[in-house]
Structures are given as structure tokens and as C-alpha cells.
Write a protein that holds these residues in place. Structure first.
Motif, mmCIF file in Angstrom:
data_model
loop_
_atom_site.group_PDB
_atom_site.id
_atom_site.type_symbol
_atom_site.label_atom_id
_atom_site.label_comp_id
_atom_site.label_asym_id
_atom_site.label_seq_id
_atom_site.Cartn_x
_atom_site.Cartn_y
_atom_site.Cartn_z
ATOM 1 N N CYS A 60 1.079 -0.641 0.172
ATOM 2 C CA CYS A 60 -0.456 0.063 0.180
ATOM 3 C C CYS A 60 1.441 1.305 0.028
ATOM 4 C CB CYS A 60 -1.163 0.110 0.837
ATOM 5 S SG CYS A 60 -2.457 -1.731 1.382
ATOM 6 N N ARG A 75 0.730 -5.072 -10.907
ATOM 7 C CA ARG A 75 -0.820 -4.643 -11.968
ATOM 8 C C ARG A 75 0.125 -5.752 -13.353
ATOM 9 N NH1 ARG A 75 -4.054 0.276 -10.926
ATOM 10 N NH2 ARG A 75 -4.761 -0.020 -9.819
ATOM 11 N N HIS A 80 -9.300 -5.561 -6.237
ATOM 12 C CA HIS A 80 -8.961 -5.055 -6.615
ATOM 13 C C HIS A 80 -7.121 -5.931 -6.769
ATOM 14 C CE1 HIS A 80 -7.400 -4.723 -2.599
ATOM 15 N NE2 HIS A 80 -6.825 -4.506 -2.822
ATOM 16 N N VAL A 81 -6.591 -5.308 -7.865
ATOM 17 C CA VAL A 81 -4.930 -5.244 -7.514
ATOM 18 C C VAL A 81 -4.155 -3.883 -7.491
ATOM 19 C CG1 VAL A 81 -2.941 -6.490 -9.333
ATOM 20 C CG2 VAL A 81 -5.313 -6.901 -9.585
ATOM 21 N N LEU A 82 -2.940 -3.987 -7.208
ATOM 22 C CA LEU A 82 -1.885 -3.058 -6.683
ATOM 23 C C LEU A 82 -1.785 -2.270 -7.486
ATOM 24 C CD1 LEU A 82 -1.771 -3.863 -2.475
ATOM 25 C CD2 LEU A 82 -3.020 -1.832 -3.733
ATOM 26 N N THR A 106 1.519 2.708 -6.180
ATOM 27 C CA THR A 106 -0.015 3.075 -5.436
ATOM 28 C C THR A 106 0.692 4.286 -4.550
ATOM 29 O OG1 THR A 106 0.472 0.684 -4.283
ATOM 30 C CG2 THR A 106 -1.177 1.998 -2.863
ATOM 31 N N GLY A 133 -3.240 -7.326 -4.022
ATOM 32 C CA GLY A 133 -4.331 -6.873 -4.126
ATOM 33 C C GLY A 133 -5.085 -8.267 -3.691
ATOM 34 N N TRP A 149 -6.741 -12.590 0.348
ATOM 35 C CA TRP A 149 -5.409 -11.613 -0.189
ATOM 36 C C TRP A 149 -4.642 -12.220 -1.560
ATOM 37 C CZ3 TRP A 149 -3.634 -9.690 5.262
ATOM 38 C CH2 TRP A 149 -4.990 -8.646 5.403
#
Length: 149
Positions: free
Chosen positions: A39, A136, A130-132, A44, A108, A86
Motif C-alpha cells: 500500500c 499490475r 483489486h490489484v495494487l 500505489t 491485492g 489476499w
């Protein structure tokens, strides 16, 4: 019609979702430092500023409210029962060896929402993910969804 109480499946049966590089893990304090590192990664912070504000306290609250990644149903609040996992990056050799592993260990999250109501069927959907940003471009969302299915 009598309604029965919702019962979650045992985690060990669900935690066998692993591919060569990605596994779905039960949210736990064991992974909090890795998720915080993801994060607070510069990518990010740039691309998902709200996610970059995640704190240890917000994760501890999530873990307390969703033990073992289980979201209890709360129809009055429009919350469907579900499982959250996760996405953990395993340090295996990627399929494409020209692609370096991402610099993070938690890529993510993915959730499977159960049941049917108008909000779930029309707006939220049964799978959310969601993928950080630093993870990606590796098809983690597609792969995680395939593991759930």
C-alpha cells in the motif's frame, strides 16, 4: 419458509488455491506488514492514493470485522455473506522469465460474495477484486478469479 443460519466452509478446503506464482491466502495478521508495504509503495501512492492511506489500524479493524476473511451477512445494511482472500505473490519463477517478480508480496485482494438480491446482482457482482499498481500487468485478477471459480 424457515431460514437456516449461514455457515462458512472450512478454510483449509478453500486455501488450496495456488498457481505457479500466486496464491490466495486468508487475511491474517501474518500478512499485514506485506500488505502495508504494498500500500505504501510509490506506485500505489501515485495511482491509488486512497489505498496508500491504509494503516495498520484499518487492517486490524478489517481483520476483527471479517475473521478468517469471512464477511457475515447483514441484509439490513445490504451486506452479503462472502469470503475475502489476499493475493500473495510466491517467489517462484514467473511463466515469462523476462518479467521480474513484482516488488511486493501482497498483490491485492479478491472477494466472493454469496447470495442474490438486487444490489448484488445488478451493481456489486459476486466477485470483486483489486490489484495494487506495482503488481499490475501480470493477470493476477484473472488468475485469482479462475482460482475462485
Amino acid at each position: 419458509m424457515t431460514q437456516t443460519a449461514f455457515c462458512f466452509l472450512d478454510a483449509p478446503r478453500l486455501l488450496s488455491f495456488i498457481d505457479h506464482e500466486l496464491e490466495l491466502v486468508e487475511p491474517s495478521a501474518l500478512w499485514v506488514n506485506d500488505l502495508l508495504a504494498a500500500c505504501h509503495n510509490p506506485h500505489t501512492r501515485r495511482d491509488m492514493p486512497a489505498m496508500a492511506k491504509t494503516t495498520r489500524e484499518t487492517l486490524q479493524t478489517f481483520l476483527a470485522q471479517n475473521p478468517s476473511g469471512h464477511t457475515a451477512p447483514d441484509p439490513a445494511r445490504g451486506v452479503a455473506a462472502g469470503y475475502t482472500f489476499w493475493m500473495r505473490v510466491r517467489r517462484a519463477v514467473p511463466l515469462d522469465i523476462r518479467q521480474a517478480p513484482p516488488p511486493i508480496l501482497i498483490a491485492g485482494s479478491i472477494s466472493l460474495r454469496l447470495g442474490h438480491d438486487e444490489n448484488l446482482d445488478t451493481y456489486l457482482g459476486h466477485i470483486g477484486y483489486h490489484v495494487l499498481p506495482p503488481a499490475r500487468g501480470r493477470s493476477f485478477a484473472r488468475r485469482a478469479a479462475a482460482m475462485l471459480i
